[in-house]
Design an enzyme around this catalytic site. Structure first.
Site, mmCIF file in Angstrom:
data_model
loop_
_atom_site.group_PDB
_atom_site.id
_atom_site.type_symbol
_atom_site.label_atom_id
_atom_site.label_comp_id
_atom_site.label_asym_id
_atom_site.label_seq_id
_atom_site.Cartn_x
_atom_site.Cartn_y
_atom_site.Cartn_z
ATOM 1 N N CYS A 159 0.827 -1.186 0.000
ATOM 2 C CA CYS A 159 0.000 0.000 0.000
ATOM 3 C C CYS A 159 0.867 1.243 0.000
ATOM 4 O O CYS A 159 2.040 1.197 0.329
ATOM 5 C CB CYS A 159 -0.874 0.044 1.255
ATOM 6 S SG CYS A 159 -1.978 -1.351 1.415
ATOM 7 N N GLY A 209 -0.171 0.110 -5.022
ATOM 8 C CA GLY A 209 -1.478 -0.523 -4.846
ATOM 9 C C GLY A 209 -2.450 -0.035 -5.889
ATOM 10 O O GLY A 209 -2.615 1.178 -6.053
ATOM 11 N N ASN A 235 0.104 1.145 5.892
ATOM 12 C CA ASN A 235 0.831 0.253 4.978
ATOM 13 C C ASN A 235 1.548 -0.798 5.823
ATOM 14 O O ASN A 235 2.301 -0.457 6.724
ATOM 15 C CB ASN A 235 1.841 1.095 4.178
ATOM 16 C CG ASN A 235 2.820 0.270 3.354
ATOM 17 O OD1 ASN A 235 3.921 0.708 3.086
ATOM 18 N ND2 ASN A 235 2.428 -0.922 2.953
ATOM 19 N N GLY A 236 1.291 -2.073 5.520
ATOM 20 C CA GLY A 236 1.966 -3.149 6.259
ATOM 21 C C GLY A 236 0.976 -4.163 6.784
ATOM 22 O O GLY A 236 -0.234 -3.981 6.660
ATOM 23 N N TYR A 256 12.363 -4.250 -5.568
ATOM 24 C CA TYR A 256 11.230 -4.273 -6.483
ATOM 25 C C TYR A 256 10.108 -3.260 -6.207
ATOM 26 O O TYR A 256 9.636 -2.594 -7.119
ATOM 27 C CB TYR A 256 10.654 -5.692 -6.488
ATOM 28 C CG TYR A 256 9.345 -5.825 -7.183
ATOM 29 C CD1 TYR A 256 9.279 -5.722 -8.561
ATOM 30 C CD2 TYR A 256 8.174 -6.007 -6.470
ATOM 31 C CE1 TYR A 256 8.058 -5.814 -9.205
ATOM 32 C CE2 TYR A 256 6.959 -6.103 -7.109
ATOM 33 C CZ TYR A 256 6.903 -6.002 -8.475
ATOM 34 O OH TYR A 256 5.714 -6.086 -9.109
#
Ligand code: SF4
Length: 481
Positions: A18, A46, A124-125, A269
């Site tokens: 995210c 996302g 996020n996570g 990435y």
């Protein structure tokens, strides 16, 4: 025909998590359109849903304008919708679901009304204790409307706020109860707060544009909106901005530097090539990975190519180190979006071919080194190698800018159960045969830390040594180590 989402960049089969964006304009201007552009810059993190929540810090507490829906940022928002969102403080979110289903209810930001006003939250996570937290909160009356980890975090903050002097103290106390990966941006009626987990799994940076403060996932989002980079939020730090335009910090949750565990996949990435994470350029890290591959897995060849997009910088690094020319072998169709109709098994079209085509002129008769960021299940790698050979490549040598995946991830990346990983219980030679390459080489684990100038990293998906004990059981099966 089965309709599935496929990933918009790269082809390795890994998905981003995210992106979060929080902003506070002290002078009172509306921030919704800036959040929109910030989210646009974070779209790679996302593509399932997007949302914005804003509030006016000089207005009545509890008034929040928000909108979220499934889709890309520019599908969810248009100029008309943005004009309905008024306020000088706000948070935004783009989501890819690694925990919780892909539904509108699970889109973020989460907006929560409680006795002290309103909280807007973007996260996020993944938490590894989300289920325990939910159980505990449910026993004391909480009713959950979504299946995302963000909801228990919001409830914890709201509860802690009842016996904390300030909202930042409540955020800190709530964070102390979370286990796992989180970078959070929180909007309270009068303050913008950012918090990062003590291991620093996920990035979070501070930016400034005039008197406006921004907390967001990546520096590329700051560049996009013309803000300057101030600094990274430290792993374990809570930061907040008050109405006098001051930035404050609490580092009481920080741990020893040696224990920090940034997700190395951000560098390999996930993150944008033009971002910096904790002082390390993502571009430099990928170039280094390519150079290390050239040093550790050399091979005679005529051309080095990257699998777009994330393999390109590592391919450049390999070419620079080896002296073998860098070239372009693939043409990518950039219009494969979220609602792409993935061809069925029996169909003659393949989603890899729809996304990528090979430049015959570039590879025919050549010995090609093909660099990709990772191999998850191996199904796409075998197709791409096959495409290069069909186009006339004499040899295809595959080099991977990460070590083999042997373990799942519990912290926000959808690396699947071990049994689905091509490297599980297989030798490199076995994998080489499966993907049809002439030779195959991976980046070694020892090189990962070197790649990021010695920063503390998580390499759990390669080694099984996670910075935090993973749950005994999760949706992807038993943890068997
Ligand atoms: S296990 Fe792998 S993907 Fe997950 S946080 Fe650690 S390095 Fe990142």
């Amino acid at each position: 025909m089965e309709i599935k989402r496929i990933k918009d960049r790269g082809i390795s089969g890994l998905h981003e998590e995210c992106g979060v964006f929080g902003i506070y304009d002290i002078e009172g201007a509306d921030v919704a359109s800036t959040i929109y552009y910030g989210l646009f810059a974070l779209q790679h993190r996302g593509q399932e849903s997007a949302g914005i929540a804003v509030s006016d810090t000089s207005g009545p507490k509890g008034m929040v304008d928000s909108y979220k829906d499934m889709g890309l940022v520019n599908e969810v928002f248009d100029a008309k919708k943005l004009q309905t969102l008024h306020g000088n403080i706000g948070v935004g979110h783009v989501r890819y679901s690694t925990a919780g289903e892909s539904t509108r209810e699970n889109a973020q930001p989460l907006v929560l009304n409680y006795i002290k006003g309103t909280l807007g939250l973007a996260h996020n996570g993944n938490l590894i204790n989300a289920n325990e937290l939910k159980e505990h909160l449910s026993e004391t009356g909480a009713i959950f409307q979504s299946t995302i980890d963000t909801e228990p975090i919001a409830y914890l903050i709201a509860r802690e706020r009842l016996h904390s002097a300030t909202v930042e103290e409540a955020v800190n106390r709530a964070c102390a109860q979370l286990k796992g990966a989180y970078s959070l941006v929180v909007m309270s009626p009068r303050k913008l707060i950012g918090a990062r987990d003590p291991f620093g799994f996920k990035p979070l940076v501070i930016g400034k544009r005039g008197t406006t403060y921004i907390f967001t996932s990546e520096t590329a989002a700051l560049d996009t909106i013309g803000a300057e980079f101030v600094r990274d939020v430290l792993p374990g730090e809570t930061v907040w901005v008050t109405s006098d335009g001051q930035l404050h910090s609490d580092t009481s949750r920080c741990i020893q530097k040696e224990k920090e565990a940034r997700c190395i996949f951000e560098y390999i990435y996930f993150a944008r090539l033009d971002s910096y994470i904790d002082g390390v350029s993502v571009y430099d890290a990928r170039i280094k990975a390519g150079r290390f591959l050239a040093q550790d897995s050399p091979v005679e060849a005529d051309l080095v190519v990257g699998v777009p997009e994330s393999g390109n910088a590592a391919a450049m690094g390999y070419a620079l180190e080896s002296g073998i020319p860098y070239g372009t072998a693939f043409v990518k169709n950039s219009y494969v979006g979220r609602t792409f109709i993935k061809p069925g098994q029996s169909s003659r079209e393949s989603s890899v071919r729809v996304k990528l085509n090979v430049l015959r002129e570039a590879v025919a008769g050549k010995r090609v080194i093909m660099i990709d960021d990772s191999i998850v299940r191996g199904t796409t790698s075998d197709r791409i190698v096959g495409m290069l050979k069909e186009a006339g490549a004499r040899e295809v040598h595959v080099r991977i800018s990460s070590p083999p995946f042997l373990w799942p991830c519990y912290f926000g990346t959808d690396i699947p159960v071990r049994e689905q990983l091509i490297a599980y219980n297989r030798s490199i030679e076995d994998i080489r045969k499966i993907i049809g390459a002439d030779t195959l080489g991976y980046l070694s684990i020892d090189r990962l830390r070197e790649m990021v100038d010695g920063l503390g990293i998580c390499d759990g998906c390669f080694t099984g040594n996670y910075p935090l004990e993973p749950p005994k059981q999760d949706i992807r099966g038993d943890y068997q180590k």
